[in-house]
Design a protein around this motif. Structure first.
Motif, PDB file in Angstrom:
ATOM      1  N   ALA A  44      11.417 -12.916   9.126  1.00 28.28           N
ATOM      2  CA  ALA A  44      12.447 -12.081   8.514  1.00 28.28           C
ATOM      3  C   ALA A  44      12.755 -12.558   7.094  1.00 28.28           C
ATOM      4  O   ALA A  44      12.907 -11.747   6.180  1.00 28.28           O
ATOM      5  CB  ALA A  44      13.716 -12.098   9.362  1.00 28.28           C
ATOM      6  N   LEU A  45      12.839 -13.863   6.915  1.00 28.36           N
ATOM      7  CA  LEU A  45      13.102 -14.400   5.575  1.00 28.36           C
ATOM      8  C   LEU A  45      11.946 -14.095   4.627  1.00 28.36           C
ATOM      9  O   LEU A  45      12.153 -13.803   3.451  1.00 28.36           O
ATOM     10  CB  LEU A  45      13.335 -15.909   5.634  1.00 28.36           C
ATOM     11  CG  LEU A  45      14.716 -16.347   6.089  1.00 28.36           C
ATOM     12  CD1 LEU A  45      14.769 -17.864   6.229  1.00 28.36           C
ATOM     13  CD2 LEU A  45      15.782 -15.872   5.129  1.00 28.36           C
ATOM     14  N   GLY A  46      10.730 -14.148   5.127  1.00 31.85           N
ATOM     15  CA  GLY A  46       9.571 -13.836   4.304  1.00 31.85           C
ATOM     16  C   GLY A  46       9.605 -12.395   3.830  1.00 31.85           C
ATOM     17  O   GLY A  46       9.294 -12.099   2.674  1.00 31.85           O
ATOM     18  N   ALA A  47      10.002 -11.496   4.708  1.00 32.87           N
ATOM     19  CA  ALA A  47      10.098 -10.091   4.336  1.00 32.87           C
ATOM     20  C   ALA A  47      11.196  -9.886   3.296  1.00 32.87           C
ATOM     21  O   ALA A  47      11.040  -9.113   2.350  1.00 32.87           O
ATOM     22  CB  ALA A  47      10.372  -9.236   5.572  1.00 32.87           C
ATOM     23  N   LYS A  48      12.303 -10.591   3.466  1.00 36.62           N
ATOM     24  CA  LYS A  48      13.392 -10.485   2.491  1.00 36.62           C
ATOM     25  C   LYS A  48      12.952 -10.996   1.129  1.00 36.62           C
ATOM     26  O   LYS A  48      13.290 -10.428   0.099  1.00 36.62           O
ATOM     27  CB  LYS A  48      14.609 -11.296   2.954  1.00 36.62           C
ATOM     28  CG  LYS A  48      15.382 -10.653   4.052  1.00 36.62           C
ATOM     29  CD  LYS A  48      16.599 -11.501   4.390  1.00 36.62           C
ATOM     30  CE  LYS A  48      17.394 -10.929   5.525  1.00 36.62           C
ATOM     31  NZ  LYS A  48      18.542 -11.747   5.864  1.00 36.62           N
ATOM     32  N   GLY A  49      12.192 -12.095   1.122  1.00 33.24           N
ATOM     33  CA  GLY A  49      11.739 -12.678  -0.141  1.00 33.24           C
ATOM     34  C   GLY A  49      10.838 -11.733  -0.912  1.00 33.24           C
ATOM     35  O   GLY A  49      10.941 -11.615  -2.129  1.00 33.24           O
ATOM     36  N   GLY A  50       9.943 -11.038  -0.205  1.00 33.05           N
ATOM     37  CA  GLY A  50       9.055 -10.089  -0.866  1.00 33.05           C
ATOM     38  C   GLY A  50       9.818  -8.926  -1.480  1.00 33.05           C
ATOM     39  O   GLY A  50       9.527  -8.490  -2.597  1.00 33.05           O
ATOM     40  N   LYS A  51      10.795  -8.425  -0.752  1.00 31.69           N
ATOM     41  CA  LYS A  51      11.602  -7.314  -1.267  1.00 31.69           C
ATOM     42  C   LYS A  51      12.419  -7.759  -2.483  1.00 31.69           C
ATOM     43  O   LYS A  51      12.551  -7.024  -3.459  1.00 31.69           O
ATOM     44  CB  LYS A  51      12.520  -6.790  -0.172  1.00 31.69           C
ATOM     45  CG  LYS A  51      11.775  -6.060   0.918  1.00 31.69           C
ATOM     46  CD  LYS A  51      12.702  -5.616   2.024  1.00 31.69           C
ATOM     47  CE  LYS A  51      11.931  -5.009   3.167  1.00 31.69           C
ATOM     48  NZ  LYS A  51      12.777  -4.677   4.305  1.00 31.69           N
ATOM     49  N   LYS A  52      12.958  -8.960  -2.406  1.00 31.94           N
ATOM     50  CA  LYS A  52      13.763  -9.483  -3.511  1.00 31.94           C
ATOM     51  C   LYS A  52      12.903  -9.666  -4.753  1.00 31.94           C
ATOM     52  O   LYS A  52      13.317  -9.317  -5.868  1.00 31.94           O
ATOM     53  CB  LYS A  52      14.384 -10.828  -3.085  1.00 31.94           C
ATOM     54  CG  LYS A  52      15.272 -11.462  -4.105  1.00 31.94           C
ATOM     55  CD  LYS A  52      16.586 -10.746  -4.212  1.00 31.94           C
ATOM     56  CE  LYS A  52      17.516 -11.529  -5.116  1.00 31.94           C
ATOM     57  NZ  LYS A  52      18.759 -10.847  -5.330  1.00 31.94           N
ATOM     58  N   ALA A  54      10.109  -8.050  -5.504  1.00 35.41           N
ATOM     59  CA  ALA A  54       9.758  -6.731  -6.026  1.00 35.41           C
ATOM     60  C   ALA A  54      10.922  -6.115  -6.794  1.00 35.41           C
ATOM     61  O   ALA A  54      10.724  -5.457  -7.820  1.00 35.41           O
ATOM     62  CB  ALA A  54       9.340  -5.812  -4.881  1.00 35.41           C
ATOM     63  N   LYS A  55      12.126  -6.349  -6.299  1.00 41.26           N
ATOM     64  CA  LYS A  55      13.311  -5.805  -6.964  1.00 41.26           C
ATOM     65  C   LYS A  55      13.521  -6.453  -8.331  1.00 41.26           C
ATOM     66  O   LYS A  55      13.938  -5.799  -9.286  1.00 41.26           O
ATOM     67  CB  LYS A  55      14.532  -6.047  -6.079  1.00 41.26           C
ATOM     68  CG  LYS A  55      15.815  -5.481  -6.619  1.00 41.26           C
ATOM     69  CD  LYS A  55      16.960  -5.791  -5.670  1.00 41.26           C
ATOM     70  CE  LYS A  55      18.281  -5.429  -6.312  1.00 41.26           C
ATOM     71  NZ  LYS A  55      19.408  -5.868  -5.495  1.00 41.26           N
ATOM     72  N   ASN A  56      13.211  -7.749  -8.439  1.00 41.93           N
ATOM     73  CA  ASN A  56      13.462  -8.481  -9.678  1.00 41.93           C
ATOM     74  C   ASN A  56      12.369  -8.314 -10.722  1.00 41.93           C
ATOM     75  O   ASN A  56      12.582  -8.674 -11.881  1.00 41.93           O
ATOM     76  CB  ASN A  56      13.653  -9.969  -9.380  1.00 41.93           C
ATOM     77  CG  ASN A  56      14.970 -10.248  -8.701  1.00 41.93           C
ATOM     78  OD1 ASN A  56      15.903  -9.477  -8.817  1.00 41.93           O
ATOM     79  ND2 ASN A  56      15.046 -11.342  -7.980  1.00 41.93           N
ATOM     80  N   LEU A  57      11.190  -7.801 -10.328  1.00 43.53           N
ATOM     81  CA  LEU A  57      10.112  -7.640 -11.297  1.00 43.53           C
ATOM     82  C   LEU A  57      10.416  -6.511 -12.270  1.00 43.53           C
ATOM     83  O   LEU A  57      10.920  -5.462 -11.877  1.00 43.53           O
ATOM     84  CB  LEU A  57       8.789  -7.331 -10.581  1.00 43.53           C
ATOM     85  CG  LEU A  57       8.101  -8.470  -9.877  1.00 43.53           C
ATOM     86  CD1 LEU A  57       6.885  -7.955  -9.128  1.00 43.53           C
ATOM     87  CD2 LEU A  57       7.673  -9.543 -10.854  1.00 43.53           C
ATOM     88  N   THR A  58      10.063  -6.720 -13.514  1.00 48.84           N
ATOM     89  CA  THR A  58      10.215  -5.650 -14.497  1.00 48.84           C
ATOM     90  C   THR A  58       9.051  -4.679 -14.329  1.00 48.84           C
ATOM     91  O   THR A  58       7.993  -5.043 -13.803  1.00 48.84           O
ATOM     92  CB  THR A  58      10.192  -6.219 -15.930  1.00 48.84           C
ATOM     93  OG1 THR A  58       8.904  -6.793 -16.168  1.00 48.84           O
ATOM     94  CG2 THR A  58      11.270  -7.258 -16.134  1.00 48.84           C
ATOM     95  N   GLU A  64       1.350  -5.140 -14.983  1.00 48.03           N
ATOM     96  CA  GLU A  64       0.395  -6.217 -15.276  1.00 48.03           C
ATOM     97  C   GLU A  64      -0.259  -6.733 -13.994  1.00 48.03           C
ATOM     98  O   GLU A  64      -1.474  -6.934 -13.937  1.00 48.03           O
ATOM     99  CB  GLU A  64       1.125  -7.349 -15.992  1.00 48.03           C
ATOM    100  CG  GLU A  64       0.256  -8.520 -16.367  1.00 48.03           C
ATOM    101  CD  GLU A  64       1.080  -9.643 -16.983  1.00 48.03           C
ATOM    102  OE1 GLU A  64       0.679 -10.802 -16.793  1.00 48.03           O
ATOM    103  OE2 GLU A  64       2.102  -9.360 -17.646  1.00 48.03           O
ATOM    104  N   ILE A  65       0.550  -6.943 -12.956  1.00 47.58           N
ATOM    105  CA  ILE A  65       0.031  -7.415 -11.673  1.00 47.58           C
ATOM    106  C   ILE A  65      -0.919  -6.379 -11.076  1.00 47.58           C
ATOM    107  O   ILE A  65      -2.001  -6.710 -10.585  1.00 47.58           O
ATOM    108  CB  ILE A  65       1.192  -7.724 -10.706  1.00 47.58           C
ATOM    109  CG1 ILE A  65       1.981  -8.931 -11.199  1.00 47.58           C
ATOM    110  CG2 ILE A  65       0.677  -7.972  -9.294  1.00 47.58           C
ATOM    111  CD1 ILE A  65       3.292  -9.151 -10.458  1.00 47.58           C
TER     112      ILE A  65
END
Length: 76
Positions: A44-52, A54-58, A64-65
């Motif tokens: 669950a924490l891993g899924a939250k980290g990915g979403k966070k 993605a949200k923070n990327l410009t 670029e990625i």
């Protein structure tokens, strides 16, 4: 006999699969799903980290990625 994504045995035909699903739903058979050994809280924490992330990327960094990923795919 075909195997599922986690190595479980499954019926090879559609009718056999439907019968198995019906038996599981009525309680005549048990679903043999093996535990993958990962902690549910960590997943669950891993899924939250990915979403966070993605949200923070410009948008520029995301592009670029994506560009780099496409280049590596087409390089093969």
């Amino acid at each position: 006999m075909p195997k599922g994504p986690k190595g479980q045995k499954r019926p090879g035909d559609v009718i056999g699969a439907a019968v198995l699903v019906a038996k599981i739903a009525t309680g005549e058979a048990e679903e043999n799903v093996k535990d993958d050994g990962k902690d549910p809280a960590a997943k669950a924490l891993g899924a939250k980290g990915g979403k966070k992330r993605a949200k923070n990327l410009t948008p520029e960094r995301r592009a670029e990625i994506a560009r780099k990923a496409a280049e590596s795919r087409w390089k093969k």
